[in-house]
Scaffold this motif. Sequence first.
Motif, PDB file in Angstrom:
ATOM      1  N   MET A   1       0.860  -1.161   0.000  1.00  0.00           N
ATOM      2  CA  MET A   1       0.000   0.000   0.000  1.00  0.00           C
ATOM      3  C   MET A   1       0.907   1.225   0.000  1.00  0.00           C
ATOM      4  O   MET A   1       1.770   1.365   0.854  1.00  0.00           O
ATOM      5  CB  MET A   1      -0.908  -0.102   1.225  1.00  0.00           C
ATOM      6  CG  MET A   1      -1.579   1.134   1.677  1.00  0.00           C
ATOM      7  SD  MET A   1      -2.841   0.809   2.953  1.00  0.00           S
ATOM      8  CE  MET A   1      -1.850   0.441   4.377  1.00  0.00           C
ATOM      9  N   GLY A   2       0.715   2.066  -0.981  1.00  0.00           N
ATOM     10  CA  GLY A   2       1.505   3.279  -1.091  1.00  0.00           C
ATOM     11  C   GLY A   2       0.740   4.495  -0.608  1.00  0.00           C
ATOM     12  O   GLY A   2      -0.415   4.414  -0.207  1.00  0.00           O
ATOM     13  N   LYS A   3       1.390   5.613  -0.689  1.00  0.00           N
ATOM     14  CA  LYS A   3       0.817   6.898  -0.298  1.00  0.00           C
ATOM     15  C   LYS A   3       0.254   7.584  -1.540  1.00  0.00           C
ATOM     16  O   LYS A   3       0.815   7.475  -2.632  1.00  0.00           O
ATOM     17  CB  LYS A   3       1.919   7.753   0.327  1.00  0.00           C
ATOM     18  CG  LYS A   3       1.488   9.106   0.751  1.00  0.00           C
ATOM     19  CD  LYS A   3       2.680   9.890   1.278  1.00  0.00           C
ATOM     20  CE  LYS A   3       2.277  11.341   1.421  1.00  0.00           C
ATOM     21  NZ  LYS A   3       3.418  12.233   1.448  1.00  0.00           N
ATOM     22  N   ASP A  49     -11.495   0.624   0.390  1.00  0.00           N
ATOM     23  CA  ASP A  49     -11.941   1.871   1.006  1.00  0.00           C
ATOM     24  C   ASP A  49     -10.853   2.349   1.956  1.00  0.00           C
ATOM     25  O   ASP A  49     -10.542   1.684   2.945  1.00  0.00           O
ATOM     26  CB  ASP A  49     -13.243   1.624   1.762  1.00  0.00           C
ATOM     27  CG  ASP A  49     -13.858   2.884   2.325  1.00  0.00           C
ATOM     28  OD1 ASP A  49     -13.164   3.916   2.412  1.00  0.00           O
ATOM     29  OD2 ASP A  49     -15.038   2.829   2.695  1.00  0.00           O
ATOM     30  N   THR A  50     -10.267   3.506   1.677  1.00  0.00           N
ATOM     31  CA  THR A  50      -9.174   4.016   2.505  1.00  0.00           C
ATOM     32  C   THR A  50      -9.651   4.545   3.853  1.00  0.00           C
ATOM     33  O   THR A  50      -8.840   4.760   4.747  1.00  0.00           O
ATOM     34  CB  THR A  50      -8.388   5.128   1.789  1.00  0.00           C
ATOM     35  OG1 THR A  50      -9.245   6.255   1.602  1.00  0.00           O
ATOM     36  CG2 THR A  50      -7.840   4.641   0.459  1.00  0.00           C
ATOM     37  N   ALA A  51     -10.948   4.740   4.012  1.00  0.00           N
ATOM     38  CA  ALA A  51     -11.489   5.250   5.270  1.00  0.00           C
ATOM     39  C   ALA A  51     -11.701   4.154   6.312  1.00  0.00           C
ATOM     40  O   ALA A  51     -11.935   4.446   7.485  1.00  0.00           O
ATOM     41  CB  ALA A  51     -12.806   5.979   5.029  1.00  0.00           C
ATOM     42  N   VAL A  52     -11.629   2.898   5.881  1.00  0.00           N
ATOM     43  CA  VAL A  52     -11.864   1.778   6.784  1.00  0.00           C
ATOM     44  C   VAL A  52     -10.591   0.924   6.851  1.00  0.00           C
ATOM     45  O   VAL A  52     -10.211   0.297   5.870  1.00  0.00           O
ATOM     46  CB  VAL A  52     -13.066   0.914   6.321  1.00  0.00           C
ATOM     47  CG1 VAL A  52     -13.336  -0.200   7.312  1.00  0.00           C
ATOM     48  CG2 VAL A  52     -14.306   1.776   6.135  1.00  0.00           C
ATOM     49  N   ILE A  53      -9.958   0.914   8.001  1.00  0.00           N
ATOM     50  CA  ILE A  53      -8.709   0.182   8.211  1.00  0.00           C
ATOM     51  C   ILE A  53      -9.016  -1.093   9.005  1.00  0.00           C
ATOM     52  O   ILE A  53      -9.738  -1.052  10.000  1.00  0.00           O
ATOM     53  CB  ILE A  53      -7.686   1.041   8.992  1.00  0.00           C
ATOM     54  CG1 ILE A  53      -7.472   2.397   8.292  1.00  0.00           C
ATOM     55  CG2 ILE A  53      -6.377   0.297   9.184  1.00  0.00           C
ATOM     56  CD1 ILE A  53      -6.878   2.309   6.908  1.00  0.00           C
ATOM     57  N   ASN A  54      -8.461  -2.219   8.538  1.00  0.00           N
ATOM     58  CA  ASN A  54      -8.702  -3.475   9.252  1.00  0.00           C
ATOM     59  C   ASN A  54      -7.693  -3.665  10.387  1.00  0.00           C
ATOM     60  O   ASN A  54      -6.840  -2.804  10.626  1.00  0.00           O
ATOM     61  CB  ASN A  54      -8.711  -4.673   8.287  1.00  0.00           C
ATOM     62  CG  ASN A  54      -7.349  -4.950   7.654  1.00  0.00           C
ATOM     63  OD1 ASN A  54      -6.299  -4.554   8.157  1.00  0.00           O
ATOM     64  ND2 ASN A  54      -7.367  -5.654   6.536  1.00  0.00           N
ATOM     65  N   LYS A  56      -5.127  -5.386  10.620  1.00  0.00           N
ATOM     66  CA  LYS A  56      -3.723  -5.453  10.185  1.00  0.00           C
ATOM     67  C   LYS A  56      -3.188  -4.086   9.748  1.00  0.00           C
ATOM     68  O   LYS A  56      -2.052  -3.971   9.328  1.00  0.00           O
ATOM     69  CB  LYS A  56      -3.567  -6.438   9.027  1.00  0.00           C
ATOM     70  CG  LYS A  56      -3.850  -7.871   9.403  1.00  0.00           C
ATOM     71  CD  LYS A  56      -3.663  -8.766   8.194  1.00  0.00           C
ATOM     72  CE  LYS A  56      -3.980 -10.207   8.531  1.00  0.00           C
ATOM     73  NZ  LYS A  56      -3.828 -11.074   7.348  1.00  0.00           N
ATOM     74  N   GLY A  57      -4.050  -3.072   9.811  1.00  0.00           N
ATOM     75  CA  GLY A  57      -3.641  -1.734   9.397  1.00  0.00           C
ATOM     76  C   GLY A  57      -3.730  -1.500   7.901  1.00  0.00           C
ATOM     77  O   GLY A  57      -3.147  -0.563   7.373  1.00  0.00           O
ATOM     78  N   HIS A  58      -4.495  -2.357   7.205  1.00  0.00           N
ATOM     79  CA  HIS A  58      -4.664  -2.232   5.761  1.00  0.00           C
ATOM     80  C   HIS A  58      -6.056  -1.705   5.430  1.00  0.00           C
ATOM     81  O   HIS A  58      -6.989  -1.840   6.227  1.00  0.00           O
ATOM     82  CB  HIS A  58      -4.476  -3.593   5.078  1.00  0.00           C
ATOM     83  CG  HIS A  58      -3.114  -4.157   5.262  1.00  0.00           C
ATOM     84  ND1 HIS A  58      -2.894  -5.400   5.791  1.00  0.00           N
ATOM     85  CD2 HIS A  58      -1.893  -3.644   4.985  1.00  0.00           C
ATOM     86  CE1 HIS A  58      -1.599  -5.636   5.839  1.00  0.00           C
ATOM     87  NE2 HIS A  58      -0.965  -4.583   5.365  1.00  0.00           N
TER      88      HIS A  58
END
Length: 98
Positions: A1-3, A49-54, A56-58
Amino acid sequence: MGKKADEALEITLEELPNYLRANHAAYMEIGDSLLYLTDANDIYWRAQDTAVINEKGHYTDCSELVPTVAEFMDLPVWKGGAIKGLFGAAKFYASVKE
């Protein structure tokens, strides 16, 4: 996952599939949402969806996994819309490795 890159990509709908194949990921800004379009181990494609992090931090998947970019372009990724149909209202950004 990049910025997410600061500058939007200047890309056409026709160029997007090749861009994804070559770069493996891009960010798609649509409405008030930011999606991460990416491959999974160079085999499957998905939107996240970048607003929802699991745990594992993904980012969390918001689409099915499909094996080709062509299928991915037609896959519902946001509010029932596919990338092809949403392209004109979306902005795309490179995914920059940190």
